[in-house]
Scaffold this active site. Sequence first.
Site, PDB file in Angstrom:
ATOM      1  N   GLY A 163     -17.860 -40.843  50.004  1.00 35.19           N
ATOM      2  CA  GLY A 163     -18.123 -41.169  51.403  1.00 35.19           C
ATOM      3  C   GLY A 163     -16.847 -41.605  52.092  1.00 35.19           C
TER       4      GLY A 163
ATOM      5  CD  GLU B  26     -13.852 -38.184  43.777  1.00 35.74           C
ATOM      6  OE1 GLU B  26     -12.917 -37.797  44.502  1.00 35.74           O
ATOM      7  OE2 GLU B  26     -13.751 -38.290  42.545  1.00 35.74           O
TER       8      GLU B  26
ATOM      9  CB  CYS C   7     -13.810 -34.818  51.600  1.00 38.62           C
ATOM     10  SG  CYS C   7     -14.181 -33.697  50.259  1.00 38.62           S
TER      11      CYS C   7
ATOM     12  CD  GLU D 116     -12.317 -38.074  56.616  1.00 37.95           C
ATOM     13  OE1 GLU D 116     -12.845 -39.196  56.555  1.00 37.95           O
ATOM     14  OE2 GLU D 116     -12.425 -37.222  55.722  1.00 37.95           O
TER      15      GLU D 116
HETATM   16  P1  NAD Z   1     -20.423 -42.874  54.702  1.00 42.49           P
HETATM   17  O1  NAD Z   1     -19.358 -43.614  53.975  1.00 42.49           O
HETATM   18  O2  NAD Z   1     -20.825 -43.347  56.031  1.00 42.49           O
HETATM   19  O3  NAD Z   1     -21.759 -42.825  53.820  1.00 42.49           O
HETATM   20  C1  NAD Z   1     -21.744 -42.370  52.482  1.00 42.49           C
HETATM   21  C2  NAD Z   1     -22.936 -42.953  51.746  1.00 42.49           C
HETATM   22  O4  NAD Z   1     -22.761 -44.368  51.648  1.00 42.49           O
HETATM   23  C3  NAD Z   1     -24.287 -42.724  52.423  1.00 42.49           C
HETATM   24  O5  NAD Z   1     -25.258 -42.471  51.431  1.00 42.49           O
HETATM   25  C4  NAD Z   1     -24.543 -44.063  53.098  1.00 42.49           C
HETATM   26  O6  NAD Z   1     -25.921 -44.344  53.299  1.00 42.49           O
HETATM   27  C5  NAD Z   1     -23.951 -45.025  52.076  1.00 42.49           C
HETATM   28  N1  NAD Z   1     -23.604 -46.341  52.616  1.00 42.49           N
HETATM   29  C6  NAD Z   1     -23.270 -46.668  53.883  1.00 42.49           C
HETATM   30  N2  NAD Z   1     -23.010 -47.994  53.971  1.00 42.49           N
HETATM   31  C7  NAD Z   1     -23.182 -48.496  52.730  1.00 42.49           C
HETATM   32  C8  NAD Z   1     -23.052 -49.804  52.185  1.00 42.49           C
HETATM   33  N3  NAD Z   1     -22.687 -50.837  52.937  1.00 42.49           N
HETATM   34  N4  NAD Z   1     -23.300 -49.966  50.860  1.00 42.49           N
HETATM   35  C9  NAD Z   1     -23.658 -48.927  50.079  1.00 42.49           C
HETATM   36  N5  NAD Z   1     -23.790 -47.662  50.543  1.00 42.49           N
HETATM   37  C10 NAD Z   1     -23.555 -47.445  51.853  1.00 42.49           C
HETATM   38  O7  NAD Z   1     -19.925 -41.356  54.718  1.00 42.49           O
HETATM   39  P2  NAD Z   1     -20.606 -40.133  55.448  1.00 42.49           P
HETATM   40  O8  NAD Z   1     -20.413 -40.331  56.908  1.00 42.49           O
HETATM   41  O9  NAD Z   1     -21.960 -39.904  54.894  1.00 42.49           O
HETATM   42  O10 NAD Z   1     -19.669 -38.927  54.924  1.00 42.49           O
HETATM   43  C11 NAD Z   1     -18.436 -38.629  55.467  1.00 42.49           C
HETATM   44  C12 NAD Z   1     -17.297 -39.213  54.657  1.00 42.49           C
HETATM   45  O11 NAD Z   1     -17.412 -38.793  53.292  1.00 42.49           O
HETATM   46  C13 NAD Z   1     -15.947 -38.705  55.114  1.00 42.49           C
HETATM   47  O12 NAD Z   1     -15.031 -39.766  55.169  1.00 42.49           O
HETATM   48  C14 NAD Z   1     -15.553 -37.705  54.026  1.00 42.49           C
HETATM   49  O13 NAD Z   1     -14.175 -37.480  53.895  1.00 42.49           O
HETATM   50  C15 NAD Z   1     -16.153 -38.338  52.825  1.00 42.49           C
HETATM   51  N6  NAD Z   1     -16.314 -37.349  51.755  1.00 42.49           N
HETATM   52  C16 NAD Z   1     -15.457 -37.375  50.680  1.00 42.49           C
HETATM   53  C17 NAD Z   1     -15.575 -36.420  49.672  1.00 42.49           C
HETATM   54  C18 NAD Z   1     -14.656 -36.420  48.475  1.00 42.49           C
HETATM   55  O14 NAD Z   1     -14.978 -35.778  47.483  1.00 42.49           O
HETATM   56  N7  NAD Z   1     -13.517 -37.095  48.521  1.00 42.49           N
HETATM   57  C19 NAD Z   1     -16.569 -35.437  49.766  1.00 42.49           C
HETATM   58  C20 NAD Z   1     -17.411 -35.442  50.871  1.00 42.49           C
HETATM   59  C21 NAD Z   1     -17.282 -36.407  51.863  1.00 42.49           C
END
Ligand code: NAD
Length: 481
Positions: free
Chosen positions: A214, A236, A270, A371
Amino acid sequence: MSGQKNKIINPCDGTVLAELHLASLDEAGEAIARARKAFDHGPWPRFSLSKRREFILKIGQGILEKAGELAELESKNTGKPIKESTFMDIPSSAKAFEFIAQNFERYLNEDAPKLEASAEAKLLREPLGVVVLIVPWNYPLLIACWKAASALAAGNSVILKPSSLTPLTALELEKIIRAAGLPDGVFTVINAGGDEVGKALVSDKRVDMVSFTGSNAVGRKILEYSSQNVKKIIMELGGKSASIVLADADIETAVNGSLCSIFLNQGQMCTAMSRIFVQDKIYDKFLNDFAAKAQKIRLGDSLDHETQMGPLISDAQRKRVIDFVSKAKKEGTRLVCGGRLPEDAKLKKGFFFEPTVFAEAKKDSVIFKEEIFGPVVIINKFATPDEAVELANASDFALAACIWSKDEIKAKELAKKINAGTIWVNTYGMFYNELPFGGFKQSGFGKELSKEGFLEYTRLKNIIFDKSEDGKPLVNYWYGG
Ligand code: NAD
């Protein structure tokens, strides 16, 4: 029961696809208790490896049997074109299980180093216990499967928390896994938001590992929560990846590949190459060709096979992208094309945004550094390969990069100097189950896929046997003499 529900929205038109129960803190706690029981007392970690392999294979087959349905569901829920979910997300999800099933027994074999004559060691790879997987909305099923295949094959109990925007295919995966016959408590999906339930899952002492994909902002919170009782984490996170186009590149291939590298999945990748650096001799032609083709990208409903780009995941995400575009304009970056909502009346109800190209962004500008996670790219000029490396590395992130050149030796030399976990030469987005994926710096740590990714979900134990000839090791004399 929380009694709370969340509406799952189709981002193509804002309609409600489903209204789902949101798990409460109590339900999350119960899921952990069931996972704990399944691990501590159930058969899953105790099955023979060949028996576990059969289950993992069945899950892969289960995904393939429902491939059409899953692709449609993924495209409706995320807005990604059906071509992408049909040919990329769903088959790759099934393949993740198939690959791990075929290889994990080999990965578990650890040769112990030879010790002095009077001792012998054995190394054991064991599952960690209860593993929480937290995944984002951009590849909801695929990223869940990358993680779940390894975590389950290793013998762990798994709790998967999808993004509350995109839980539909994760819930289907739970059904497939149940139909494959895995014991109760071994795999549970929790449909919940992050702030409360996500936090509780990560903070719970009964959880042994958290595998998170995330944003950087949430990743930092996860590190904080997990520090309360110290557990294994892999992260990640985001990226601001760079693509370097050398003057000797095949320009047509570099342009077409670079369009994929930023506009697939609406730029919500990502590894999106959101910074493209082009050598000065071919800069004007590259920029013109790229912008001309970007403007021809067909936006449309995600289920239409002709659609090349769908909507962003939500109105909030689109507002975020619009905000970045405004900042870039204010900072004086030249807008080459896009930057607006499409005019087509058919797209008005969805969260669509035009493919957007900026040129010559300054190194200290917001658009160069942050990003965006949308269909917005900057295309800058460089003179020498060393300058290109310096620009590519001028980022807090270090996830992926591309190099476009006909000179393989030169490309290899550049690749060595670039700060990124994955570097594609003359291609983009090729993920192999055989190869580890994961970034450095603010892009996180730990690997997905491959032997290295699988081993993340295990712990390594060593057992040391005394082999002294008379059965009396040194410790026998210390206090006993
Ligand atoms: P996000 O960080 O907002 O959410 C990711 C997950 O975390 C979701 O399931 C969300 O419900 C959960 N979450 C949110 N707050 C939380 C908390 N306080 N405690 C525990 N869990 C929590 O990310 P997003 O908007 O869903 O996705 C986009 C991001 O993901 C971008 O920054 C992207 O680069 C990244 N990403 C990285 C990869 C990689 O492999 N490096 C792959 C895909 C996406």
